[in-house]
Design an enzyme around this catalytic site. Structure first.
Site, PDB file in Angstrom:
ATOM      1  CG  ASP A  51      -2.713   3.977  -1.437  1.00 46.68           C
ATOM      2  OD1 ASP A  51      -3.512   3.888  -2.385  1.00 46.68           O
ATOM      3  OD2 ASP A  51      -2.661   3.123  -0.520  1.00 46.68           O
ATOM      4  CB  THR A  74      -8.261   0.530  12.341  1.00 44.25           C
ATOM      5  OG1 THR A  74      -8.513   1.690  13.123  1.00 44.25           O
ATOM      6  CG2 THR A  74      -7.293   0.860  11.222  1.00 44.25           C
ATOM      7  CG  ASP A 104      -3.010  -0.430  -2.349  1.00 42.37           C
ATOM      8  OD1 ASP A 104      -2.776   0.695  -1.871  1.00 42.37           O
ATOM      9  OD2 ASP A 104      -3.745  -1.256  -1.767  1.00 42.37           O
ATOM     10  CD  GLU A 126      -6.984   7.663  10.612  1.00 39.81           C
ATOM     11  OE1 GLU A 126      -6.223   8.590  10.344  1.00 39.81           O
ATOM     12  OE2 GLU A 126      -6.665   6.456  10.539  1.00 39.81           O
ATOM     13  CB  SER A 127      -5.792   5.867   7.239  1.00 41.35           C
ATOM     14  OG  SER A 127      -6.763   4.901   6.873  1.00 41.35           O
ATOM     15  NE  ARG A 144      -3.739   4.116   3.112  1.00 39.19           N
ATOM     16  CZ  ARG A 144      -3.121   4.250   4.271  1.00 39.19           C
ATOM     17  NH1 ARG A 144      -2.621   5.427   4.602  1.00 39.19           N
ATOM     18  NH2 ARG A 144      -2.980   3.232   5.092  1.00 39.19           N
ATOM     19  CB  SER A 204      -0.950  -0.049   1.185  1.00 42.91           C
ATOM     20  OG  SER A 204      -1.856   1.006   1.115  1.00 42.91           O
ATOM     21  CG  HIS A 205       0.386   3.464   3.479  1.00 39.69           C
ATOM     22  ND1 HIS A 205      -0.460   2.381   3.583  1.00 39.69           N
ATOM     23  CD2 HIS A 205       0.973   3.605   4.679  1.00 39.69           C
ATOM     24  CE1 HIS A 205      -0.394   1.907   4.809  1.00 39.69           C
ATOM     25  NE2 HIS A 205       0.469   2.622   5.493  1.00 39.69           N
TER      26      HIS A 205
END
Ligand code: VG1
Ligand code: CO
Length: 543
Positions: free
Chosen positions: A277, A344, A279, A364-365, A282, A113-114
């Protein structure tokens, strides 16, 4: 081409975290490491024989090699068919869509991911179930149990296949369909949004920059924004996916997408800025001179979704992860629909969406998404924003001002303390747990604790319980702090402190967020004894 059964020993530490198994790339590259996990997935879901899977990843270092390994193992395990993105590329939301569209038995998504990519950075893999979503805890527990007892894996001893040509090839008896990663996803977006209206918006001179951060959304954003929607060439920047994301941190927030933020705060800012991001699940949304927090973005999207054709009939409910601000709850109340609070990680939204209880979800991410797939979806959020702006004919700043005037504003920030020793991080958390019963009424800095607990989630659909999902402390005056340890990091522990302070519709909505949250921050730093336990009170990253 006979399948071989290769003896192996079980591998420790392959317990999937918030979003699959994430480790340093070199760990994944050890002989047998990836194999151990992949065979455990096949065993953990009751075998792979005759099944169909989607396989793809975000293009980071080791992506293509890992896909070759997975394909040979799938063939040897009797898989009937695998659908792979050309070049091994699939964004996470596009993979989720393909799993659903083709009614497959699930998919393997390769991404950290990020997190940065490269031989000395991070790699990851996760299994998604036939609904398109990340495997729920019951499934990951079964996979993990296999990783600890595996004694052999199956593989086909053949040459690598060419992943760069669209078409169908065979590997043993298994069919491999290599497809364009963008086409089906783009078609889905066209069913949800008013492309003609957004095209007209761009034609009228509306300007935008989309920072793909050299990650997987580049080709998607170019095809949709510059292709179908007619935005000028150059609207998408850093559009070529690179194995190391150009050396950057493909995390769309004001810290890691700083060049875009700086542009948006300057006098040559375009009307709209966005980023995604590694992948592609986001998103960051920023207007000229105004950053939209992900929690606020979720609330605005929920309040305005009906302006897009795909949601014209209204939304069933809204879900947010617990650390996400309460902004979307107030929208749900206003709309007369249900609001849900989950732990989460996107996997907790799947049951709610499958049961028809919620349409829009967010974290929130920088994750927002809807029931069109079962992952968060970066480009989807950007398109919904564009559709809303095209209908409301307002700037982002005006949309936000109107929203806060109606609902009030949740000042919000997350402070991350990275690479903390595991012991120190546990000491912070256990220290609060031990004092939980006595905190109420105590004063820290200028604030007094009103209530505190540790979040436990009872899934309203299947009744499963997830405990220890974050420590929550409310203060008199309405401020809330949440503490939890990251489940996606690959080095030491990351302590996340989430800060939130609501200002009602009559209060000032124009303050700087860090400034508005400074009393809360001081109270939490003191309450957690950060200086004593981790030796610092300044976070590494504030988003
Ligand atoms: C983080 C975020 C969480 C998100 C997860 C996966 O987890 O806080 O909201 O779902 O990353 O995001 P953690 O455990 O490190 O806080 V990503 O874009 O995988 O797929
Ligand atoms: Co992601």
């Amino acid at each position: 081409m006979t399948p071989r059964s290769i003896p192996c020993s079980p591998i420790e530490g392959q317990k999937p975290g918030t979003s699959g198994l994430r480790k340093k790339t070199r760990v994944f590259m050890q002989p047998g490491y990836l194999e151990n996990f992949v065979q455990s997935v096949f065993n953990g879901i009751g075998g792979a024989r005759g099944k169909t899977f989607v396989v793809g990843g975000d293009g980071r270092f080791f992506n293509a090699q890992a896909i070759q390994t997975i394909l040979k193992m799938a063939a040897a395990n009797g898989v009937a068919r695998v659908i792979v993105g050309k070049g091994g590329l699939l964004s996470t939301p596009a993979a989720s869509h393909l799993i659903r569209l083709n009614k497959t038995d699930g998919g393997l998504i390769l991404s950290a991911s990020h997190n940065p990519g490269g031989i000395d950075e991070d790699f990851g893999i996760k299994f998604n179930t036939p609904n398109g979503g990340p495997a729920p805890e019951g499934v990951t527990d079964a996979i993990y149990a296999e990783t600890t007892k595996l004694d052999c894996y199956q593989a086909l001893d053949v040459d690598d296949i060419v992943l760069d040509l669209i078409g169908e090839v065979t590997l043993g008896t298994m069919k491999v369909a290599i497809i364009d990663p963008v086409v089906d996803y783009q078609a889905l977006m066209a069913t949800l949004f008013d492309f003609a209206k957004i095209r007209a918006l761009f034609a009228s001179g509306f300007t935008m920059k989309f920072d793909a951060m050299h990650a997987v959304t580049g080709p998607y954003a170019q095809a949709v924004l510059e292709g179908a929607l007619g935005a000028p060439k150059g609207t998408v920047i850093n559009a070529t996916p690179l194995e190391d994301f150009g050396g950057g941190h493909p995390d769309p927030n004001p810290v890691w997408a700083k060049p875009l933020m700086d542009l948006m705060m300057s006098d040559i800012a375009p009307d709209f800025g966005a980023a995604s991001d590694g992948d592609g699940d986001r998103n960051m949304v920023v207007g000229r001179g105004v950053y939209v927090t992900p929690s606020d973005s979720l609330a605005v999207l929920a309040a305005n979704a009906h302006l897009a054709p795909g949601y014209a009939a209204g939304i069933a409910g809204v879900a947010r992860s617990m650390p996400t601000s309460g902004a979307s709850d107030r929208v749900a109340k206003h709309l007369g629909i249900e609001a849900y609070e989950t732990p989460t990680g996107w996997k907790f939204f799947g049951n709610l969406m499958d049961a028809g209880k919620v349409t829009i979800c967010g974290e929130e991410s920088a994750g927002t998404g809807s029931n069109h797939v079962r992952e968060k979806d970066g480009l989807w959020a950007v398109l919904l924003w564009l559709n809303i702006l095209a209908e409301r004919k307002q700037s982002v700043a005006d949309v936000m001002a109107d929203h806060w005037k109606l609902f009030g504003r949740d000042y919000y920030s997350r402070h991350d303390y990275e690479a903390v020793s595991k012991d120190a991080a546990d000491e912070v958390m256990d220290g609060i747990r031990a004092r939980m019963g006595d905190l109420v009424g105590q004063q820290f800095a200028t604030l007094t604790v009103a209530k505190s607990d540790e979040f436990t989630y009872l899934d309203p659909v299947d009744g499963s319980v997830s405990s220890k999902q974050g420590l929550r402390i409310w203060f008199e005056g309405g401020a809330r702090a949440v503490l939890r340890l990251s489940g996606t990091g690959t080095e030491g522990a990351t302590l996340r402190i989430y800060l939130e302070q609501y200002a009602d519709s009559h209060e000032d909505h124009t303050r700087d967020a860090q400034d508005a949250l400074s009393n809360l921050r001081d109270a939490v730093v003191e309450l957690c004894e950060l200086d004593r336990i981790i030796g610092r009170s300044e976070p590494d990253v504030m988003t």
